[in-house]
Design a protein around this motif. Structure first.
Motif, mmCIF file in Angstrom:
data_model
loop_
_atom_site.group_PDB
_atom_site.id
_atom_site.type_symbol
_atom_site.label_atom_id
_atom_site.label_comp_id
_atom_site.label_asym_id
_atom_site.label_seq_id
_atom_site.Cartn_x
_atom_site.Cartn_y
_atom_site.Cartn_z
ATOM 1 N N HIS A 96 0.829 -1.205 0.000
ATOM 2 C CA HIS A 96 0.000 0.000 0.000
ATOM 3 C C HIS A 96 0.866 1.258 0.000
ATOM 4 N N PHE A 99 -9.644 -0.337 -1.240
ATOM 5 C CA PHE A 99 -9.412 0.582 -0.124
ATOM 6 C C PHE A 99 -8.293 1.545 -0.486
ATOM 7 N N SER A 100 -7.216 0.997 -1.004
ATOM 8 C CA SER A 100 -6.044 1.803 -1.332
ATOM 9 C C SER A 100 -6.333 2.753 -2.483
ATOM 10 N N THR A 117 -8.816 5.575 -1.363
ATOM 11 C CA THR A 117 -8.183 6.527 -0.454
ATOM 12 C C THR A 117 -7.228 7.447 -1.197
ATOM 13 N N ASN A 118 -6.374 6.871 -2.030
ATOM 14 C CA ASN A 118 -5.408 7.679 -2.764
ATOM 15 C C ASN A 118 -6.080 8.613 -3.755
ATOM 16 N N GLN A 147 0.723 4.102 -2.987
ATOM 17 C CA GLN A 147 0.563 5.534 -2.722
ATOM 18 C C GLN A 147 1.743 6.323 -3.283
ATOM 19 N N VAL A 171 -12.628 15.093 3.317
ATOM 20 C CA VAL A 171 -11.196 14.774 3.240
ATOM 21 C C VAL A 171 -10.375 15.747 4.069
ATOM 22 N N ASN A 173 -6.618 3.784 7.334
ATOM 23 C CA ASN A 173 -7.667 3.050 6.622
ATOM 24 C C ASN A 173 -7.317 1.577 6.437
ATOM 25 N N VAL A 228 -3.371 8.935 6.580
ATOM 26 C CA VAL A 228 -4.753 8.508 6.348
ATOM 27 C C VAL A 228 -4.791 7.103 5.759
ATOM 28 N N LEU A 229 -3.933 6.831 4.790
ATOM 29 C CA LEU A 229 -3.934 5.512 4.161
ATOM 30 C C LEU A 229 -3.600 4.431 5.182
ATOM 31 N N LEU A 286 -7.544 11.528 -1.760
ATOM 32 C CA LEU A 286 -6.492 12.399 -1.233
ATOM 33 C C LEU A 286 -5.850 13.237 -2.333
#
Length: 260
Positions: free
Chosen positions: A112, A191-192, A195-196, A116, A208, A220, A216-217, A199
């Motif tokens: 992850h 999820f990854s 989230t990315n 990111q 956000v 999560n 944050v990642l 963001l």
């Protein structure tokens, strides 16, 4: 220009990785195609993935229109080539994450972290893989290019699946009978990705911006892995330290971000 692309273009001695028995003509072909893909990559950074056209590539390139069309049969074929290029860059980071020295859950965090990091290095390419899967693109891209794209996708999936298999093998993770490795691997990726994407593209949205935690990642993913009861739980292990160690582990790539 994407931070990774900038670094690639500065490598004067970079050459195409080819077998020694390739002819000079074949080597020249691959070198030219790499140069064209790098040019298309730069155009995507400047104008966006949706605005890339063959005419823009012709205008930005030193090669003739006829030569370019020998490499890419259509705009859609070029888009798939960019998708392959994107996954190949991502695979470099993913393979490094796979070799991180930690428990299976820490290795999963490394994946992850790598994903990111790829988004930070190449934000324009981050979501382009999804665009290459649209029916309009698939219909017009060459079969050979699509086959290579699918192969690269499988490599990414296999790396992700490998980490979950390691967790099951070392008994730190046990899946419910109704769940498969493919299902939890998809949940982890989604999820990854989500989230990315938020963001990177919706930072000003209240949902956000009100999140003050810069990791944050990590938060999560820990919520997901704790929910799966993947040991050790975040209440019993300092994954913040793991995250800092990953910054050191990927320092050569993080340096590219800082230079940007």
């Amino acid at each position: 220009m994407g931070l990774w692309l900038k670094n690639l273009k500065q490598k004067k001695n970079e050459s195409v990785a080819v077998a020694t028995d390739l002819s000079k003509k074949e080597t020249k072909w691959q070198e030219r195609e790499k140069e064209l893909i790098h040019t298309a990559h730069e155009l995507v950074d400047l104008h966006g993935f949706a605005n890339l056209t063959m005419d823009k590539l012709v205008d930005a390139s030193v090669f003739s229109k006829g030569t370019i069309y020998k490499h890419f049969s259509s705009k859609e074929d070029l888009l798939v080539a960019l998708g392959i290029h994107s996954i190949s860059l991502n695979l470099e980071l993913m393979n490094k994450a796979l070799n991180y020295d930690g428990c299976s859950r820490e290795k999963a965090l490394a994946l992850h972290f790598a994903y990111q990091l790829f988004g930070r290095l190449e934000p324009a390419l981050f979501s382009c893989v999804l665009s290459t899967k649209s029916p309009a693109v698939v219909e017009k891209a060459s079969a050979e290019r699509l086959a290579l794209f699918f192969q690269k996708e499988q490599e990414i999936a296999q790396i992700c699946d490998t980490i979950f298999r390691q967790g099951i093998a070392d008994k730190s993770l046990a899946l419910a009978n109704s769940l498969s490795i493919e299902q939890v691997s998809f949940a982890s990726w989604s999820f990854s990705f989500g989230t990315n994407l938020l963001l990177n593209n919706a930072g000003e949205c209240h949902g956000v911006s009100r999140i003050s935690n810069h990791n944050v990642l990590l938060t999560n993913i820990n919520l997901l892995f704790d929910g799966m009861n993947w040991q050790p739980l975040s209440t019993n292990f300092d994954y913040q330290t793991t995250w800092r160690n990953l910054e050191l582990y990927f320092s050569e790539y993080i340096e590219l971000v800082s230079k940007g």
